[in-house]
Design an enzyme around this catalytic site. Structure first.
Site, short mmCIF file in Angstrom:
data_model
loop_
_atom_site.label_atom_id
_atom_site.label_comp_id
_atom_site.label_asym_id
_atom_site.label_seq_id
_atom_site.Cartn_x
_atom_site.Cartn_y
_atom_site.Cartn_z
N TYR A 104 0.86 -1.19 0.00
CA TYR A 104 0.00 0.00 0.00
C TYR A 104 0.90 1.25 0.00
CZ TYR A 104 -3.36 3.41 1.74
OH TYR A 104 -4.14 4.52 1.90
N ASP A 142 -0.33 -7.27 6.63
CA ASP A 142 -1.43 -6.31 6.44
C ASP A 142 -2.58 -7.12 5.85
OD1 ASP A 142 -3.27 -4.46 5.47
OD2 ASP A 142 -1.72 -2.99 4.95
N LYS A 186 -11.78 -0.28 5.78
CA LYS A 186 -12.15 -1.03 4.57
C LYS A 186 -13.19 -2.10 4.92
CE LYS A 186 -8.96 1.73 3.07
NZ LYS A 186 -7.55 1.38 2.95
C1 LIG Z 1 -6.26 1.89 3.26
C2 LIG Z 1 -5.14 0.97 3.56
C3 LIG Z 1 -4.19 1.26 4.56
C4 LIG Z 1 -4.21 2.57 5.34
O1 LIG Z 1 -5.31 2.67 6.15
P1 LIG Z 1 -6.01 4.08 6.54
O2 LIG Z 1 -7.18 3.64 7.35
O3 LIG Z 1 -6.37 4.76 5.26
O4 LIG Z 1 -5.00 4.85 7.31
C5 LIG Z 1 -3.21 0.34 4.82
N1 LIG Z 1 -3.12 -0.83 4.11
C6 LIG Z 1 -4.00 -1.13 3.14
C7 LIG Z 1 -3.85 -2.41 2.40
C8 LIG Z 1 -5.03 -0.25 2.83
O5 LIG Z 1 -5.88 -0.54 1.84
#
Ligand SMILES: *Cc1c(COP(=O)(O)O)cnc(C)c1O
Length: 385
Positions: free
Chosen positions: A103, A176, A201
């Site tokens: 990301y 992640d 998400k």
């Molecule tokens: C959106 C996202 C992040 C960051 O998260 P935020 O809530 O926007 O700070 C980190 N890793 C992945 C895979 C993401 O899609």
């Protein structure tokens, strides 16, 4: 709760009814402090809301139960969660290895915030096990950072294999898990030491709240992150925590529908003459399909397309859909479309993280799949031949 199935844990872990009124849904504790019964006489251990708030506790217990962790800490955003985890595991002189398609915000956080404080960052193709072996350094690499499926090309990394490689050199292995969510993939059970989430998400799932979390089974690491949550203060607020908790209750059913819809779309568009390639781990010709089938219980709602006609056609396509709305982010119930090279990945243009200009990314929602397919097909029909 540990003996219950995932969907049951999602609904009930950390969600005991209010003992005073019987309200089945635990209330949102909109309070910054807690009255003491005499000096130091705390009720339930609560003192001041940066240190702890019952609504945050409720979310954290739910998250720990979903990932099979002993401890979860929630934060104001995914990046705030990542920052706490990185502060807990890196120090000046540390070496961190990440995928060359992580990301973009994660790369920026390490490269522009942690590297200037004396951390060394190396990026590598994480789906290439030999390449990872070549760059990790015994006694020096403190963190191995995995993101699978990756964004936006949906590369799959073998978590169990990389966890073993990371542990050989004494690294903390982080996954992640934002794209898969714990409904489809549980990295701690595959050997990872910590899981991070942008709960913005799939976990939140309704596109109405920004948040993040770290989950771990390592007591000491959990303790350090809890200290950083308290000492740095990037906590999730009670209303955000409550919204995330509410979203999580339907995670299982949502992920099944996201995955089913994405599979139909991937198969239909793979055969479409205006589409050069479909990147989706649920397709049998995807290079990571077998690993994904082993380590995930579904292939998720994210897929990318390479459009015939290059950048111009791709841009026109993302501006021609109606049900799919043009926006950053992902993982909500409504379908989104994005043009990574100028949206989510604009900051990595000119680096090895750059995304091809003919690629568009879909976050497939839970609308009726026929409407989604029809929408994409009408937008493809409008492209010049
Ligand atoms: C959106 C996202 C992040 C960051 O998260 P935020 O809530 O926007 O700070 C980190 N890793 C992945 C895979 C993401 O899609």
């Amino acid at each position: 709760m540990t003996h219950h199935h995932f969907d049951t844990r999602a609904l009930h872990a950390g969600q005991e009814f209010d003992p005073t009124t019987g309200a089945i849904v635990p209330p949102v504790y909109l309070t910054s402090t807690f009255v003491q019964d005499g000096v130091g006489g705390l009720r339930g251990g609560y003192e001041y809301a940066r240190a702890g708030n019952p609504t945050r506790t409720s979310l954290q217990e739910q998250l720990a139960a979903l990932e099979g962790g002993s401890r979860a800490l929630s934060f104001a955003s995914g990046l705030a969660a990542e920052d706490a985890l990185l502060r807990a595991t890196l120090s000046p002189g540390s070496h961190i290895v990440m995928g060359n398609d992580v990301y973009g915000g994660t790369h920026r956080l390490v490269n522009r915030v942690h590297v200037p404080w004396g951390v060394e960052l190396e990026t590598v193709d994480m789906s290439d096990v030999d390449a990872v072996r070549r760059v990790i350094r015994p006694g020096k690499t403190d963190v191995l950072w995995i993101e699978t499926p990756s964004n936006p090309l949906m590369k799959i990394t073998d978590i169990a294999t990389l966890a073993a490689i990371g542990h050989e050199v004494g690294a903390t292995v982080v996954v992640d898990n934002t794209f898969a969510s714990p409904a489809l993939q549980q990295p701690l059970s595959l050997g990872a030491d910590a899981v991070v989430h942008s709960t913005t998400k799939y976990l939140g799932g309704h596109t109405d709240v920004v948040g993040g979390a770290v989950v771990t089974n390592d007591e000491e690491l959990g303790e350090q992150i809890a200290f950083l949550q308290f000492a740095v203060g990037a906590i999730s607020g009670p209303l955000d925590a409550w919204l995330t908790t509410r979203g999580i209750k339907t995670l299982g059913v949502r992920m099944r529908q996201h995955s089913a819809n994405a599979q139909v779309i991937a198969e239909r568009l793979a055969a479409h003459p205006a589409v050069r390639h479909v990147y989706y781990p649920g397709l049998v010709d995807h290079p990571g399909h077998e690993i994904a089938a082993r380590q995930m219980s579904g292939f998720g709602g994210m897929l990318s397309l390479a459009i015939e006609g290059g950048a111009e056609a791709a841009r026109r396509f993302v501006e021609s859909t109606e049900v799919f709305q043009l926006a950053e982010s992902l993982g909500g119930v409504e379908s989104l479309i994005g043009y990574p090279s100028e949206m989510t990945h604009a900051s990595v243009r000119g680096t090895e993280l750059e995304v091809p200009a003919d690629v568009v990314r879909l976050s497939v929602g839970i609308e009726h799949v026929d409407d989604l397919v029809a929408d994409l097909e009408q937008a493809l029909e409008r492209l010049p031949r």
